[in-house]
Enzyme design. Structure first.
Site, PDB file in Angstrom:
ATOM      1  CB  THR A   1      18.159   1.863  -9.067  1.00  0.00           C
ATOM      2  OG1 THR A   1      18.549   2.403  -9.443  1.00  0.00           O
ATOM      3  CG2 THR A   1      19.185   1.317  -7.767  1.00  0.00           C
TER       4      THR A   1
ATOM      5  N   GLY B   1      26.266   5.558 -13.024  1.00  0.00           N
ATOM      6  CA  GLY B   1      26.315   6.129 -11.835  1.00  0.00           C
ATOM      7  C   GLY B   1      26.849   5.085 -11.193  1.00  0.00           C
TER       8      GLY B   1
ATOM      9  N   GLY C   1      18.399   6.564  -6.280  1.00  0.00           N
ATOM     10  CA  GLY C   1      18.728   8.003  -6.933  1.00  0.00           C
ATOM     11  C   GLY C   1      19.270   8.706  -7.715  1.00  0.00           C
TER      12      GLY C   1
ATOM     13  N   GLY D   1      21.864   9.393  -9.351  1.00  0.00           N
ATOM     14  CA  GLY D   1      23.731   9.508  -8.991  1.00  0.00           C
ATOM     15  C   GLY D   1      24.321   9.864  -9.335  1.00  0.00           C
TER      16      GLY D   1
HETATM   17  N1  ASP Z   1      21.165   5.699  -9.064  1.00  0.00           N
HETATM   18  C1  ASP Z   1      20.726   5.026 -10.267  1.00  0.00           C
HETATM   19  C2  ASP Z   1      22.026   5.811 -10.726  1.00  0.00           C
HETATM   20  O1  ASP Z   1      22.380   6.588 -10.849  1.00  0.00           O
HETATM   21  C3  ASP Z   1      18.958   5.441 -10.382  1.00  0.00           C
HETATM   22  C4  ASP Z   1      18.492   5.261  -9.515  1.00  0.00           C
HETATM   23  O2  ASP Z   1      18.372   5.150  -8.136  1.00  0.00           O
HETATM   24  O3  ASP Z   1      16.994   5.974  -9.793  1.00  0.00           O
HETATM   25  O4  ASP Z   1      22.436   4.920 -12.218  1.00  0.00           O
END
Ligand code: ASP
Length: 310
Positions: free
Chosen positions: A180, A210, A232, A234
């Site tokens: 992300t 997310g 991270g 979500g």
């Molecule tokens: N936060 C993002 C999600 O859960 C994924 C990520 O940040 O790696 O969609």
């Protein structure tokens, strides 16, 4: 007023052979946003410019290069927020858009805050926003990972198999790299902005959204406190409304570096989560923290050079 910009290129266990391109991509994004700020542009324009660079860079899980959902296609989420007005725009589960952050910016200029799926795509078409083919967003690396994840989860019950990879990772079953992207900026007029864009978590169910496009969770910006973008797992980030939690801590007097660390501690303790955040206050002070093995990031403040890390 000092100008400042911070970007991230995602948390998780970024593999060793992807470290250099992640760092380089964050620096390029930082440069793009910085040029906007240096020319007297707004924080909003700067975060959009920075995020667009990373959406176009296939190393990151946003725009081109996003992870694939359970159907083997890319569905993106993105949001942008203006700290001066507290207005925001977001799109979620949107398909065949190369630059979801630019579409989110169009939503910000509209009467609504969040458009999803087919409705967001219809909005894009009506606005003349360029669309692309599904295959334009898919890179070979993610096809390999998608097959690998499905093979590794094949022995799990169907319910686990259809869970987003992030949740499975949170349960200690399997981890996977994601990337992300996000940016926060402070412009010469003293305004803050934040932006976040993602392909989400690998092998996620179709329609899964997310934290990234959710104001307060994936991003927050308030000229009275700070701007934050998160990355991270979500589902855990939403539990603790991570971006608003972090900016509120700044509002209560914490320095951004301490506030970022405290917010990630809350994510772990109360949300049972994994992730990271970047934070910038109205004085141009930078903070970031993560409890994943890595989080690609870069920042630049005032007269200083670009600093990157992972
Ligand atoms: N936060 C993002 C999600 O859960 C994924 C990520 O940040 O790696 O969609």
């Amino acid at each position: 007023m000092p100008i400042a910009l911070v970007v991230h290129g995602g948390a998780w266990d970024i593999p060793d052979d992807e470290v250099a391109p992640h760092r380089a991509g964050c620096r390029r994004a930082c440069d793009a946003g910085w040029h906007v700020l240096q020319a007297g542009g707004s924080a909003l324009d700067a975060v959009e410019a920075a995020v667009r660079v990373m959406e176009d860079d296939p190393i990151f899980d946003a725009g081109t290069g996003s992870v694939l959902n359970v159907d083997g296609i890319v569905e993106c989420d993105a949001a942008i927020m203006d700290g001066a007005s507290l207005r925001s725009g977001a799109v979620a589960a949107v398909q065949r858009v190369r630059d979801p952050i630019a579409l989110a910016r169009r939503v910000l200029a509209s009467q609504v805050v969040l458009l999803v799926g087919a409705g967001a795509e219809r909005f894009a078409d009506a606005a003349g926003h360029p669309r692309c083919a599904h295959t334009d967003l898919i890179v070979p690396r993610e096809v390999v990972r998608w097959h690998d994840v499905r093979a590794r989860l094949a022995h799990q019950p169907r319910q686990a198999f259809e869970r987003p990879l992030g949740e499975v990772a949170g349960r200690g079953i399997v981890a996977g790299p994601m990337g992300t992207v996000g940016a926060v900026a402070l412009d010469a007029a003293g305004h803050l902005a934040a932006a976040t864009s993602t392909g989400g978590t690998g092998n996620k169910p179709a329609g899964r959204v997310g934290d990234s496009p959710i104001v307060g969770s994936g991003l927050y910006a308030d000229d009275e406190t700070a701007a934050c973008s998160t990355t991270g797992w979500g589902e855990s980030i939403v539990r603790v409304v991570l971006a608003k939690t972090a900016t509120d801590l700044v509002g209560r007097g914490m320095a951004p570096a301490a506030a970022a660390g405290a917010a990630i501690e809350i994510l772990a303790r109360r949300g049972g989560g994994l992730g990271g955040c970047i934070l910038l206050d109205r004085g141009g002070r930078v903070g970031y923290a993560f409890n994943t093995p890595r989080m690609a990031h870069a920042y630049r403040c005032g007269d200083g050079p670009v600093v990157d890390g992972i």
